[in-house]
Every structure is written in C-alpha cells, then in structure tokens.
Design an enzyme around this catalytic site. Structure first.
Site, PDB file in Angstrom:
ATOM      1  N   TYR A 128     -24.363   4.471  -8.010  1.00  0.00           N
ATOM      2  CA  TYR A 128     -23.526   4.072  -9.153  1.00  0.00           C
ATOM      3  C   TYR A 128     -22.211   4.844  -9.175  1.00  0.00           C
ATOM      4  CZ  TYR A 128     -27.456   1.424 -10.904  1.00  0.00           C
ATOM      5  OH  TYR A 128     -28.465   0.505 -11.026  1.00  0.00           O
ATOM      6  N   LYS A 188     -30.573  -2.763  -5.717  1.00  0.00           N
ATOM      7  CA  LYS A 188     -29.880  -1.652  -5.066  1.00  0.00           C
ATOM      8  C   LYS A 188     -30.860  -0.529  -4.772  1.00  0.00           C
ATOM      9  CE  LYS A 188     -30.156   1.470  -7.424  1.00  0.00           C
ATOM     10  NZ  LYS A 188     -31.265   2.202  -8.111  1.00  0.00           N
TER      11      LYS A 188
HETATM   12  P1  NAD Z   1     -41.611   0.684  -9.133  1.00  0.00           P
HETATM   13  O1  NAD Z   1     -42.327   1.647  -8.264  1.00  0.00           O
HETATM   14  O2  NAD Z   1     -41.845   0.761 -10.595  1.00  0.00           O
HETATM   15  O3  NAD Z   1     -41.928  -0.799  -8.670  1.00  0.00           O
HETATM   16  C1  NAD Z   1     -42.081  -1.159  -7.319  1.00  0.00           C
HETATM   17  C2  NAD Z   1     -43.043  -2.316  -7.204  1.00  0.00           C
HETATM   18  O4  NAD Z   1     -43.230  -2.595  -5.814  1.00  0.00           O
HETATM   19  C3  NAD Z   1     -44.432  -2.024  -7.788  1.00  0.00           C
HETATM   20  O5  NAD Z   1     -44.858  -3.124  -8.523  1.00  0.00           O
HETATM   21  C4  NAD Z   1     -45.310  -1.849  -6.555  1.00  0.00           C
HETATM   22  O6  NAD Z   1     -46.647  -2.274  -6.777  1.00  0.00           O
HETATM   23  C5  NAD Z   1     -44.620  -2.774  -5.565  1.00  0.00           C
HETATM   24  N1  NAD Z   1     -44.898  -2.422  -4.160  1.00  0.00           N
HETATM   25  C6  NAD Z   1     -45.158  -3.331  -3.202  1.00  0.00           C
HETATM   26  N2  NAD Z   1     -45.367  -2.713  -2.038  1.00  0.00           N
HETATM   27  C7  NAD Z   1     -45.281  -1.399  -2.275  1.00  0.00           C
HETATM   28  C8  NAD Z   1     -45.432  -0.249  -1.456  1.00  0.00           C
HETATM   29  N3  NAD Z   1     -45.721  -0.352  -0.139  1.00  0.00           N
HETATM   30  N4  NAD Z   1     -45.270   0.943  -2.027  1.00  0.00           N
HETATM   31  C9  NAD Z   1     -44.960   1.085  -3.327  1.00  0.00           C
HETATM   32  N5  NAD Z   1     -44.814   0.018  -4.156  1.00  0.00           N
HETATM   33  C10 NAD Z   1     -44.968  -1.211  -3.632  1.00  0.00           C
HETATM   34  O7  NAD Z   1     -40.065   0.833  -8.810  1.00  0.00           O
HETATM   35  P2  NAD Z   1     -38.840   0.280  -9.658  1.00  0.00           P
HETATM   36  O8  NAD Z   1     -38.285   1.386 -10.463  1.00  0.00           O
HETATM   37  O9  NAD Z   1     -39.195  -0.977 -10.345  1.00  0.00           O
HETATM   38  O10 NAD Z   1     -37.770   0.015  -8.488  1.00  0.00           O
HETATM   39  C11 NAD Z   1     -37.867  -1.139  -7.654  1.00  0.00           C
HETATM   40  C12 NAD Z   1     -36.484  -1.431  -7.052  1.00  0.00           C
HETATM   41  O11 NAD Z   1     -35.581  -1.729  -8.101  1.00  0.00           O
HETATM   42  C13 NAD Z   1     -35.862  -0.273  -6.283  1.00  0.00           C
HETATM   43  O12 NAD Z   1     -35.158  -0.750  -5.179  1.00  0.00           O
HETATM   44  C14 NAD Z   1     -34.900   0.356  -7.263  1.00  0.00           C
HETATM   45  O13 NAD Z   1     -33.826   1.012  -6.672  1.00  0.00           O
HETATM   46  C15 NAD Z   1     -34.471  -0.860  -8.045  1.00  0.00           C
HETATM   47  N6  NAD Z   1     -34.054  -0.527  -9.422  1.00  0.00           N
HETATM   48  C16 NAD Z   1     -32.854  -0.944  -9.858  1.00  0.00           C
HETATM   49  C17 NAD Z   1     -32.433  -0.635 -11.124  1.00  0.00           C
HETATM   50  C18 NAD Z   1     -31.095  -1.119 -11.619  1.00  0.00           C
HETATM   51  O14 NAD Z   1     -30.645  -0.652 -12.665  1.00  0.00           O
HETATM   52  N7  NAD Z   1     -30.474  -2.074 -10.945  1.00  0.00           N
HETATM   53  C19 NAD Z   1     -33.243   0.126 -11.969  1.00  0.00           C
HETATM   54  C20 NAD Z   1     -34.490   0.521 -11.496  1.00  0.00           C
HETATM   55  C21 NAD Z   1     -34.881   0.200 -10.214  1.00  0.00           C
END
Ligand code: NAD
Length: 401
Positions: free
Chosen positions: A242, A157
């Site tokens: 949410y 999401k």
């Molecule tokens: P994050 O920044 O920690 O991770 C993102 C990942 O994408 C990193 O490993 C990064 O290296 C990679 N990536 C690849 N191309 C990229 C670019 N061009 N720019 C930046 N990063 C790039 O983020 P996250 O918190 O893990 O969130 C990732 C996704 O998961 C989002 O869509 C977020 O909304 C979702 N999420 C959902 C929940 C949930 O409870 N369902 C919780 C956290 C995050």
C-alpha cells in the site's frame, strides 16, 4: 521491456467522488450528479436503479475462491451492496464453510466448488468473474485456471510471490480474452483518489517528498503470512504494497530506483522466515523520494505528500473505513464509502462496457517487480535500478479533475 506508460482511462458508473476538500472558508462542492466509477452519496435505491439501467439490467456473478477472513469479513458483505455484480458462487476446501455460506448467501449447490472441482466452473454461466482470495503463493495457479475456464478474474494483492508468475497470469488472461484486475480497493476510495488528484495535478505545486508508512501488529491468526512459502515475504508484500501504491499514485510516476534496510528482528521465533519490517526509499524520475516503512511489529498508517506550496496527507490512509485527510488548507471533506463494493462494481462495469480496468494485472506486476527490487536492495545494501520495470499508472483521478 515496454517503457511506454499505460495511462488507464476512467469514465463510468457509480458516482463521482470529488467532493472537494474544503479550507475553513471554502465551500464543499459535491459533484454528485454525474455517474462515474468512483462512488456515491445518494440513496442506494436510486443508485441501484441508475446502475441497473445503465447495464441493461444485467449484473455479473462473482465466485469467491478462498473463504478466509477477507472474503468473509469484507468481500461477501460488500457484495450485498454492489449494483453491477453479486455473489453467485464459492470455492472452498471446507465442506462446513460451504454449508454455512450456502445458507447465509443463498448459493445454489451447483455454484459451490472445491479446489478439485474448480475447473468445472467453465460450464457455469452464472459465474462471470472469479475472485481469487487465497494465500499469495496460490494466486497464480487459480488465476490461470480461472482464465482457462473462460472467466474474468480479480486477484487479491500482492498479485503473486514473483514477477515471473505475474507474467504467466497476464498471459493466461490475455490468451483467454478475459480481463484481469487486482484487488486494489483504494483506487476506488475517495480520500486516496484525492491524494492522486492533488499530487498528479500539482494543485500544491510539484510534490517534492512523500512519506508512506503502513505497519500492523501481526498475530498468529493466519500462520501462512509468517511462512515464506505461501506469503512470499512478510509485511512488504502484504501491507507495504500500500505504501508502494500510495507513493506512486500520489506522485503519478513510476520509481526509477530503490534503496532499503530491514528492521532488526526482535522476535526470532515469529520472524524466522519473513522480515519483521523494512524501511525503503523509492526515487522517482524527477528526483522526488518517497520514504516508506512497513512492519509486522508496529502500527502506522500514513500517506503524506509535501509539495512546493503546501502539503496533503491521510492518516489513517489504508484501512477499510475511518480514513481522514488533511491538507495545508484544511480538512478533506470526503465520505468513507464501501471500498470493496466500489472496486468490484468498477470491474463489473469494465466488463459490461468492454473498458480497461484502472488496476490491471500489469499494475500488480509492477508492484511485485518493485517488491523484488526492494528485497534485493535490503539484502545487498545497494541502490537497485527499477528503470526496466513495467510502466503502468492510474491517472484517472487527475483526468477527472
Ligand atoms: P485467510 O488465511 O483468512 O484466508 C485464506 C483462505 O485460503 C482460507 O479460507 C484458507 O482455508 C484458504 N486456503 C486454501 N488453501 C490454503 C493453503 N494451502 N494454506 C492456507 N490457506 C489456504 O487470509 P486472508 O486474510 O483472507 O487473505 C487472503 C488473500 O487476500 C491474501 O492474498 C491477502 O493478501 C488478501 N487480502 C487483501 C486485503 C485487501 O485489503 N485487499 C485484505 C486482506 C487480505
């Protein structure tokens, strides 16, 4: 636009989570003997065996795309607890991460991809499901590429940064004959399922008002969240989604209009591209209003319903763990269970048994359409009709009651 509600059926694996909330005098009634898709309480090993037996011993391989915080902190650990799926592959642009994950999770080299080699996943029978965990604006591209590679897909999401992309993602999966679900973990979480059940069955009478608030102090640890290009917006699509979800599954209706107002910006540097916070109201077909609030500069975590003859509420409501629920009759006696493990197992079960997911791409699209409407309402100060958005609801908790 289709306006017939899709009531997503539920059945299935894992176990029934309706350990009823109890008033001071009432008994807790654990209905633990049935296998359903919603969670558990008995020993892991007996559950594992039951689940494996039910799936003919087959578990599905998941490849995580994007090894950031959520993959590392939640999904990979949850995949150690899943019964119907396992971590089989990774997609990362960082060779050091690939090396670390390879050792920690015993992933063979042939199941490790980067963003350039990703499409070769089509030839890998170890991978059944691709789970896209990238910044929001990249979801569409990788969901579509995964579908074209012939894989089922889970997309985090918010589904995308605009509804047009959501439609393309749905179309790509449909064309490939593959299932698409959104990472809406709370549909598999006992406290939130209880809110669905209480609201939709009208156990306390008609729900007349909902309050949904989700805010956090957003730091600079994931800078893409503060840039509109990759995030699509600030707290609204990230954590406000949410509130949208909670209000809809508690009421069991799709909103017909929204109004909204942005919070004043107190940190101009940090919030130069995305909103700092927004208050929004969603009106349901019967006139009930959900008053919602989301922020990157304040902490709150509440889902509350006020009904004709009582109230029921969660606080905290949306976190990964430590959820607490209360009603006007007493505390909800429910367990906090691994939300992500249940969510992924439920999807694997849908694939193994060719059932519809309760959190399909259409639901992700509905929420993105609402996010777009809320932004329009905040920008114009007008009430924005949402009567034409896609009509999809999760009615499963009420059906199981
Ligand atoms: P994050 O920044 O920690 O991770 C993102 C990942 O994408 C990193 O490993 C990064 O290296 C990679 N990536 C690849 N191309 C990229 C670019 N061009 N720019 C930046 N990063 C790039 O983020 P996250 O918190 O893990 O969130 C990732 C996704 O998961 C989002 O869509 C977020 O909304 C979702 N999420 C959902 C929940 C949930 O409870 N369902 C919780 C956290 C995050």
């Amino acid at each position: 636009m289709n306006t017939t509600p899709i009531y997503v059926p539920d059945r299935r694996l894992v176990r029934r989570d309706f350990i009823r909330y109890a008033s001071a005098s009432a008994l807790v009634l654990p209905a633990m003997s049935l296998l359903t898709s919603c969670g558990g309480g008995e020993s892991q090993s007996s559950e594992k065996k039951e689940a494996a037996d039910a799936s003919g011993g087959r578990t599905l391989g998941i490849a995580l795309v994007g090894l950031g915080k959520y993959s590392e902190g939640e999904l990979a650990p949850a995949l150690k607890e899943t019964k119907l799926c396992r971590l089989a592959g990774i997609v990362t642009g960082t060779p050091e991460k690939a090396e670390k994950w390879k050792k920690e999770y015993n992933i063979p080299d042939k199941n490790i991809y980067n963003y350039q080699t990703f499409d070769r996943i089509a030839d890998n029978p170890d991978i059944d499901i691709v789970y896209v965990v990238l910044p929001n604006a990249l979801h569409a591209e990788y969901v579509i590429r995964a579908a074209q590679a012939g894989k089922h897909v889970i997309c985090e999401k918010p589904m995308a940064t605009n509804a047009a992309d959501c439609q393309k993602m749905i179309d790509a999966c449909r064309k490939a004959g593959k299932k698409l679900s959104i990472g809406y973990r709370l549909h598999f979480e006992p406290f939130n399922r209880e809110m669905m059940r209480l609201g939709q069955t009208q156990e306390f009478g008609k729900v007349n008002r909902i309050i949904a608030q989700n805010g956090q102090k957003q730091g600079m640890d994931t800078p893409w969240r503060l840039g509109k290009g990759l995030s699509g917006g600030g707290p609204l699509p990230d954590v406000g989604v949410y509130c949208i979800q909670g209000a809809i599954y508690t009421k069991g209706q799709v909103p017909v209009s929204v109004t909204a107002k942005f919070h004043p910006i107190t940190d101009k540097e940090k919030f130069s591209e995305v909103e700092e916070g927004v208050d929004f109201q969603m009106e349901f077909p019967d006139g009930t209003v959900a008053a919602c609030k989301t922020s990157y500069n304040d902490k709150y975590n509440i889902l509350r319903a006020e009904a004709a003859s009582g109230w029921f509420a969660l606080e905290p409501a949306y976190q990964y763990d430590g959820l607490k629920g209360t009603t006007s009759k007493g505390e909800m006696k429910l367990e906090n269970l691994n939300q992500q493990a249940r969510q992924m197992d439920a999807f694997a079960d849908c694939i193994l048994n060719n059932q519809e997911t309760t959190v399909p791409g259409e639901m992700g699209m509905r929420d993105v359409q609402l996010i777009e409407a809320i932004y329009r309402a905040a920008q114009t100060g007008n009430r924005v009709s949402t009567k034409d958005i896609i009509q999809v609801l999760d009615k499963t908790a009420a059906e199981q009651a």
